[in-house]
Design a protein around this motif. Structure first.
Motif, mmCIF file in Angstrom:
data_model
loop_
_atom_site.group_PDB
_atom_site.id
_atom_site.type_symbol
_atom_site.label_atom_id
_atom_site.label_comp_id
_atom_site.label_asym_id
_atom_site.label_seq_id
_atom_site.Cartn_x
_atom_site.Cartn_y
_atom_site.Cartn_z
ATOM 1 N N GLY A 129 0.812 -1.209 0.000
ATOM 2 C CA GLY A 129 0.000 0.000 0.000
ATOM 3 C C GLY A 129 0.841 1.251 0.000
ATOM 4 O O GLY A 129 2.062 1.212 -0.112
ATOM 5 N N ALA A 130 0.182 2.360 0.135
ATOM 6 C CA ALA A 130 0.843 3.664 0.121
ATOM 7 C C ALA A 130 0.707 4.310 1.490
ATOM 8 O O ALA A 130 -0.270 4.084 2.195
ATOM 9 C CB ALA A 130 0.204 4.553 -0.940
ATOM 10 N N PRO A 131 1.684 5.118 1.883
ATOM 11 C CA PRO A 131 1.568 5.797 3.186
ATOM 12 C C PRO A 131 0.495 6.873 3.165
ATOM 13 O O PRO A 131 0.154 7.407 2.113
ATOM 14 C CB PRO A 131 2.962 6.401 3.399
ATOM 15 N N ILE A 132 -0.012 7.195 4.340
ATOM 16 C CA ILE A 132 -1.068 8.186 4.475
ATOM 17 C C ILE A 132 -0.576 9.577 4.079
ATOM 18 O O ILE A 132 -1.345 10.424 3.647
ATOM 19 C CB ILE A 132 -1.621 8.171 5.910
ATOM 20 N N THR A 133 0.732 9.799 4.202
ATOM 21 C CA THR A 133 1.292 11.101 3.862
ATOM 22 C C THR A 133 1.317 11.349 2.360
ATOM 23 O O THR A 133 1.502 12.478 1.939
ATOM 24 C CB THR A 133 2.710 11.236 4.430
ATOM 25 N N SER A 134 1.125 10.305 1.573
ATOM 26 C CA SER A 134 1.058 10.488 0.119
ATOM 27 C C SER A 134 -0.371 10.726 -0.349
ATOM 28 O O SER A 134 -0.611 10.876 -1.538
ATOM 29 C CB SER A 134 1.648 9.279 -0.598
ATOM 30 N N GLY A 135 -1.316 10.726 0.567
ATOM 31 C CA GLY A 135 -2.703 11.001 0.228
ATOM 32 C C GLY A 135 -3.579 9.768 0.171
ATOM 33 O O GLY A 135 -4.771 9.862 -0.075
#
Length: 89
Positions: A53-59
């Motif tokens: 997945g992607a981090p929350i800081t990337s949106g």
């Protein structure tokens, strides 16, 4: 808008992590926000690559990124408690 969303979600996640770690009475809303945001950054570098997945800081606002950010905030509070009290609660 992205920065405001990170601050709001980071504050909520930091508050929830402080409830889990039983440090909510010792810190205010500002420290909850800081712990949530720093925990999200910590999770983005350490936990998110392990679970995908992607981090929350990337949106990214899916359940994996929120869970990883929450775990990052808990780990950060554990580290802070270790240095502050000499033990993790």
């Amino acid at each position: 808008m992205g920065l405001l969303l990170i601050i709001v979600v980071g504050g909520i996640l930091g508050w929830l992590a402080s409830i889990v770690m039983r440090t909510d009475a010792q810190q205010g809303i500002l420290l909850n926000i800081v712990v949530g945001i720093v925990g999200a950054f910590l999770a983005g570098f350490l936990i998110t690559p392990l679970i995908g997945g992607a981090p929350i800081t990337s949106g990214a606002m899916d359940i994996r990124s929120l869970l990883a950010s929450f775990l990052g905030a808990i780990v950060l509070l554990g580290i802070v408690n270790l240095f502050r009290r000499g033990r993790v609660r």
